[in-house]
Enzyme design. Structure first.
Site, short mmCIF file in Angstrom:
data_model
loop_
_atom_site.label_atom_id
_atom_site.label_comp_id
_atom_site.label_asym_id
_atom_site.label_seq_id
_atom_site.Cartn_x
_atom_site.Cartn_y
_atom_site.Cartn_z
N ASP A 110 0.46 -0.20 6.00
CA ASP A 110 -0.71 -0.56 5.22
C ASP A 110 -1.87 -0.59 6.23
O ASP A 110 -1.66 -0.73 7.44
CB ASP A 110 -0.55 -1.92 4.51
CG ASP A 110 -1.59 -2.07 3.39
OD1 ASP A 110 -2.56 -1.28 3.38
OD2 ASP A 110 -1.45 -2.97 2.55
C1 BGC Z 1 -4.45 -2.04 0.83
C2 BGC Z 1 -3.71 -0.77 0.40
C3 BGC Z 1 -4.65 0.40 0.44
C4 BGC Z 1 -5.22 0.53 1.83
C5 BGC Z 1 -6.19 1.67 1.99
C6 BGC Z 1 -5.16 -1.85 2.16
O1 BGC Z 1 -5.99 -2.93 2.42
O2 BGC Z 1 -3.55 -3.11 0.92
O3 BGC Z 1 -3.19 -0.94 -0.88
O4 BGC Z 1 -3.99 1.55 0.03
O5 BGC Z 1 -5.92 -0.67 2.16
O6 BGC Z 1 -7.36 1.41 1.31
#
Ligand code: BGC
Length: 759
Positions: free
Chosen positions: A230
């Site tokens: 993530d």
């Molecule tokens: C989120 C993800 C997301 C990623 C990219 C993170 O903060 O938890 O779900 O895909 O950011 O934006």
């Protein structure tokens, strides 16, 4: 590109080049390597629209204009695998048109508490439903040659301290509730990537959790794709490589790549581990590059029409007293509430879509009727505006039917934080109360990403739950309110009466850096049913403008082996006056179990479309997993032989058909006895009764059964049932009851248990 070719390319890379592939170039792209002809691919959020950043933008929040489809909270209520796939296909096509190789989503996390700020991005409190929705989403997207990223793996069920909290879950609940949807989606839909979560699990960050990323995901489930972090989830990058974390996103400006290089040089990291990771990154890049469809075009109007169709099929008609809906256009109708004009249709954070337009119910009502309108409240302010309230009540007084558009404002639900309570803004509750005082025909239309307390539920005649249904929400609302579309959504989660009823209430969001999932497997309806609690609206509930009759359940066999497939069929008939769709829900109940199990669990559903008077046979196939629980003594799914009930219904609380099946297993786990086994346990095993009976003949347990009264006999029996075998040595006042005798008896018991299991 085949594996050999990827390996060949890998062989041409230096240590530094391989390490550099292990993190992004920026927020969304993989890295280029100077002098090497390796393509670059782009990733973008999802999961209910395309949030592609402008190439030129440095602000990660400036995305292109795109179509916002219903969020997962709404989508799951469709209980419609095909519809979800259709949405996935549209998203995949959008990605192709925009040169995006991987769409970040769907999220398969379980809704443990109604308070999780990100519930709107997740499907359900039930792992089976979440698994079906996630797999369908992935199949749709990937059928267009675009990769999915199944997220957030795993046990990311809250936003509070999401970057550091440790989720502490017992193994059975982890497998049955929190991993199950991921497991099915990985095995069935083979996502190109899985995104690890921010949190720790039992003290170890997911991004460096070898048990999670390699032992379970790859070795047990056979995942062959890439694991991406993530965004910003990396803690110790070297540990991450060893654990199976392939790609760090976004860029760590080369800092962690250098750590990888140093670790290989000082022998902290085996270069072979780096090679595995780099190879998987190359494989994703070349897959994306080769699947690119340069001629793809994106028709926004077509996608908007699809978004409208999907939204209408997601809405859940929670209540419809005296058939107040569909609206009678001959009557004087009022729409009240700012959401009628400016609907809330998505949540905040990384899934936020930059839309070109929003369809409001007020605007689309013109397709059907003339309606009056009063704003009623100011969405962004949690205070009653007396003038707006008075205007709304005045309009309600002069109208035959009032539809109040209500729900949660943006600020109440977002990625990054959890809700503090489950209530709607007070000003909206006051508005509903005051309108109900002057008008008896009130319908409330809800916009929210997660359950809310509905204190007005008994006062109003109708409630239509729309969740966060995407930019075409208003058009779809009118389609349903005016009866062009017959509602067919069912709740993908329970609406408890109040927050404190929820099983995670005492342990959400945890203390300090730890959250303990003390409710175990009893999440959502599994808990409310076991506790026989009243809820506001049960899991799987949803009404229609027509009625359905269930009959003639039949099973392919009365007795099966766990290896067999059981086919269950049932007839559904549309007995009402409108064409409609019904989701038929199948639950399995273990009637006798040696471990505590839920009252019943969803193991199948089918959505059928039926014209007036039409009937269809609906079939379900149940495999071993439908009957199994996760047995921690063998670390595997286990079916305990015995009788199971198959329950078919229109909701978890409305079971219409029942049948029983006896399930045999080839794999009976022998009972295992120790000196700590209890007298009662031994006596409940038929062979044990014989073996122990011989020992018991030796002794008078210090009590004369013939003379004792019934109470004394019961008390003595209870004491005996609960006494560990080793304690018999001290409690039984007889020289012949020695520890050695008891030890030998345990050996005999275990031999007998193995023989018994073989039968
Ligand atoms: C989120 C993800 C997301 C990623 C990219 C993170 O903060 O938890 O779900 O895909 O950011 O934006």
């Amino acid at each position: 590109m085949d594996k050999a070719k990827i390996k060949e390319i890998l062989g041409t890379l230096t240590l530094e080049e391989k390490a550099s592939l292990c993190s992004g170039a920026d927020f969304w792209h993989t890295k280029k390597i100077e002098g090497k002809d390796i393509p670059v691919i782009m990733m973008s959020d999802g999961p209910h629209g395309l949030r592609k950043m402008y190439e030129s933008s440095v602000n990660p929040n400036e995305s292109i204009k795109a179509v916002c489809f219903p969020a997962a909270c709404a989508l799951a209520c469709s209980f419609d695998r095909e519809l979800v796939q259709d949405m996935g296909k549209a998203l995949g096509n959008e990605c192709q048109s925009e040169g995006v190789a991987v769409l970040l989503g769907p999220g398969a996390n379980i809704k443990r508490s109604p308070l999780c700020g990100r519930n709107f991005e997740y499907f359900s409190e039930d792992p089976y439903l979440a698994s079906q929705m996630a797999a369908s989403h992935i199949k749709g997207v990937q059928s267009m040659g675009v990769g999915s990223s199944l997220k957030h793996f795993a046990a990311n069920n809250q936003e509070s301290r999401r970057l550091s909290v440790s989720s502490e879950i017992d193994e059975r609940a982890f497998r049955e509730i929190y991993l199950s949807a991921f497991e099915y989606a990985v095995k069935e839909a083979r996502p190109q990537t899985v995104m690890c979560s921010y949190n720790k699990i039992w003290g170890e960050y997911s991004s460096q959790n070898k048990r999670l990323l390699t032992d379970i995901l790859r070795d047990e489930w056979g995942f062959e794709g890439l694991v991406v972090s993530d965004w910003g989830a990396v803690d110790d990058r070297v540990k991450g490589v060893k654990a199976g974390l392939d790609l760090e996103m976004p860029a760590s400006m080369g800092k962690n790549d250098r750590r990888i290089v140093d670790a290989v040089k000082n022998s902290e990291l085996d270069e072979a581990d780096l090679d595995k990771v780099a190879e998987r990154v190359l494989s994703l890049i070349y897959t994306g590059d080769e699947n690119r469809q340069y001629a793809a075009r994106w028709d926004k109007d077509k996608d908007r029409a699809l978004a409208r169709r999907i939204a209408a099929d997601c809405f859940v008609l929670l209540k419809n007293e005296k058939k107040i809906l569909p609206l009678d256009t001959k009557k004087k109708i009022a729409f009240i509430g700012e959401f009628a004009d400016k609907p809330r249709f998505q949540g905040g954070g990384s899934s936020h879509i930059n839309v070109e337009q929003t369809a409001s119910a007020l605007e689309y009502s013109k397709e059907y009727a003339e309606v009056g309108y009063a704003q009623g409240y100011i969405t962004s302010e949690d205070r009653t505006d007396d003038a707006l309230l008075a205007e709304a009540v005045g309009l309600a007084e002069q109208s035959d039917t009032v539809v109040i558009f209500a729900g949660l404002p943006d600020a109440f639900e977002s990625e990054g934080y959890d809700r503090q309570h489950m209530r709607m803004p007070q000003c909206q509750l006051e508005l509903i109360d005051k309108v109900c005082e002057v008008n008896k025909n009130v319908v409330v239309v809800l916009h929210n990403g997660s359950p809310i307390e509905l204190p007005f539920a008994d006062k109003v005649k109708g409630i239509l739950e729309c969740y966060l249904a995407g930019e075409m929400v208003g058009a779809a609302q009118c389609d349903v309110l005016f009866g062009k579309v017959n509602p067919s959504g069912k709740l993908a989660e329970t609406f408890p009466i109040k927050l404190s009823d929820n099983p995670s209430y005492l342990n959400f969001p945890g203390e300090g850096d730890t959250v303990q999932y003390k409710e175990g497997i009893f999440v959502g309806y599994r808990y409310y049913e076991k506790k026989d609690m009243q809820v506001r609206f049960p899991f799987g509930h949803g009404l229609s403008y027509t009625e359905f009759e269930y009959s003639d359940i039949s099973l392919s066999a009365d007795e099966i082996n766990e290896k067999d497939i059981l086919t269950v069929t049932v007839t559904i008939k549309n007995t009402g006056k409108r064409d409609g769709k019904e989701t038929v829900e199948l639950y399995v109940r273990d009637t006798h179990s040696s471990v505590v199990r839920p009252e019943k669990e969803l193991k199948g559903f089918e959505k059928v479309s039926l014209k007036v008077g039409e009937s269809k046979r609906v079939a379900f196939k149940l495999d071993k997993r439908a009957f199994a629980y996760y047995n921690t003594s063998i670390n595997d799914w286990y079916v305990e032989y015995g009788e199971f009930e198959i329950l078919i219904g229109s909701s978890s609380a409305d079971i219409r058909q029942k049948a029983s099946v006896y399930v045999e297993t080839d794999n009976v786990i022998p009972m295992h006895f120790t000196l700590d086994s209890l007298g009662g346990e031994v006596m409940s095993f038929p062979e044990g009764r014989k073996i122990f009976g011989e020992v018991l003949k030796l002794v008078n347990m210090g009590f004369d059964a013939a003379q004792a009264d019934e109470n004394a006999q019961m008390a003595a029996q209870a004491m005996f049932n609960d006494m560990p075998l080793h304690a018999m040595v001290s409690f039984v006042n007889d020289e012949r009851i020695t520890r050695e005798l008891i030890e030998n008896m345990v050996i005999d018991l275990n031999k007998a248990a193995i023989e018994y299991a073989k039968k």
